[in-house]
Design a protein around this motif. Sequence first.
Motif, PDB file in Angstrom:
ATOM      1  N   GLU A   1      -1.528   8.790   5.756  1.00 30.80           N
ATOM      2  CA  GLU A   1       0.136   9.761   5.522  1.00 30.80           C
ATOM      3  C   GLU A   1       0.528  10.912   5.133  1.00 30.80           C
ATOM      4  OE1 GLU A   1       2.726   6.441   4.416  1.00 30.80           O
ATOM      5  OE2 GLU A   1       1.623   5.201   6.306  1.00 30.80           O
ATOM      6  N   ALA A   2       0.158  10.822   3.527  1.00 26.43           N
ATOM      7  CA  ALA A   2       0.454  12.477   2.448  1.00 26.43           C
ATOM      8  C   ALA A   2      -0.292  13.754   3.324  1.00 26.43           C
ATOM      9  CB  ALA A   2       0.280  11.778   1.199  1.00 26.43           C
ATOM     10  N   THR A   3      -0.806  12.916   3.795  1.00 27.30           N
ATOM     11  CA  THR A   3      -2.270  14.506   3.778  1.00 27.30           C
ATOM     12  C   THR A   3      -1.596  14.455   5.938  1.00 27.30           C
ATOM     13  OG1 THR A   3      -4.318  13.728   3.001  1.00 27.30           O
ATOM     14  CG2 THR A   3      -4.663  14.951   4.898  1.00 27.30           C
ATOM     15  N   ARG A   4      -1.280  13.855   5.687  1.00 26.68           N
ATOM     16  CA  ARG A   4      -1.048  14.083   7.438  1.00 26.68           C
ATOM     17  C   ARG A   4       0.262  14.996   7.392  1.00 26.68           C
ATOM     18  NH1 ARG A   4      -3.541   9.462   9.466  1.00 26.68           N
ATOM     19  NH2 ARG A   4      -1.860   8.000   8.538  1.00 26.68           N
ATOM     20  N   ALA A   5       0.958  14.372   5.995  1.00 24.73           N
ATOM     21  CA  ALA A   5       2.379  15.325   6.292  1.00 24.73           C
ATOM     22  C   ALA A   5       2.659  16.340   5.540  1.00 24.73           C
ATOM     23  CB  ALA A   5       3.304  14.494   5.270  1.00 24.73           C
ATOM     24  N   ALA A   6       1.625  16.380   4.629  1.00 24.56           N
ATOM     25  CA  ALA A   6       1.495  17.801   4.010  1.00 24.56           C
ATOM     26  C   ALA A   6       0.510  18.767   5.293  1.00 24.56           C
ATOM     27  CB  ALA A   6      -0.078  18.141   2.698  1.00 24.56           C
ATOM     28  N   LEU A   7      -0.396  18.880   5.830  1.00 23.81           N
ATOM     29  CA  LEU A   7      -0.752  19.421   7.386  1.00 23.81           C
ATOM     30  C   LEU A   7       0.188  19.254   8.391  1.00 23.81           C
ATOM     31  CD1 LEU A   7      -3.795  17.422   8.232  1.00 23.81           C
ATOM     32  CD2 LEU A   7      -3.501  19.915   6.809  1.00 23.81           C
TER      33      LEU A   7
END
Length: 216
Positions: A11-17
């Motif tokens: 979720e954190a990675t998707r939010a960063a992207l």
Amino acid sequence: MARRSGPRDGEATRAALVDAAAKLFAEQGVDGVSIRAVNTEAGLAPAAVHYHFGSKDALLNAVLLRDGEPVRERIHGLAEELAARETVPTARDLVGLLTIPYRELIERDPERAARWLAICGQLSLAHDERLLGTAPATNKLLHELVSRAYPDVPADEQELNWSIAANTLIQMTARWSWAMGGVPSEETERQLTALAEFVAGGLDHAMAVAAARSSA
């Protein structure tokens, strides 16, 4: 033993992207940004976008929906309320369907609002299906209200004039949101109100001209 990534890491990675893509799409244009650039901006591996979203269009859709979904729901709710009235909608009523949710978005997060509006402005000007396809029911309801407000105007003229009004509103609201540096102010509120009045006046005039031309 290496730690496995869990749901929260994903979720954190998707939010960063999504954050990185929103920034680049707003600043450089959707079509001018590569997947590689998004991964680099987010500080992630070259395959990150493909792994988490599958494609650039899917990433764009995630960007549009993150801030756009609550805006769309608000527009749809206001449009349903307007449609339930017995009175004929005015140009100011129609423009208000957009300005109220846009203003509320700016109040929640001015920087993200400016980026989202800038991206929507790009896609709307190009009649890009990647934007239009995100809210078909809401778009249909808006066009029904425009038709109800201007029954003497041919359908193609209704669509053209409403598109110009909506694009003007999106573009100028995005510029003001960006310019105010993330701090909503009374002056910004005054400017947005003035913009809504200006766009409504232009819409009314354009529709009157179209109606006169059609009846001539």
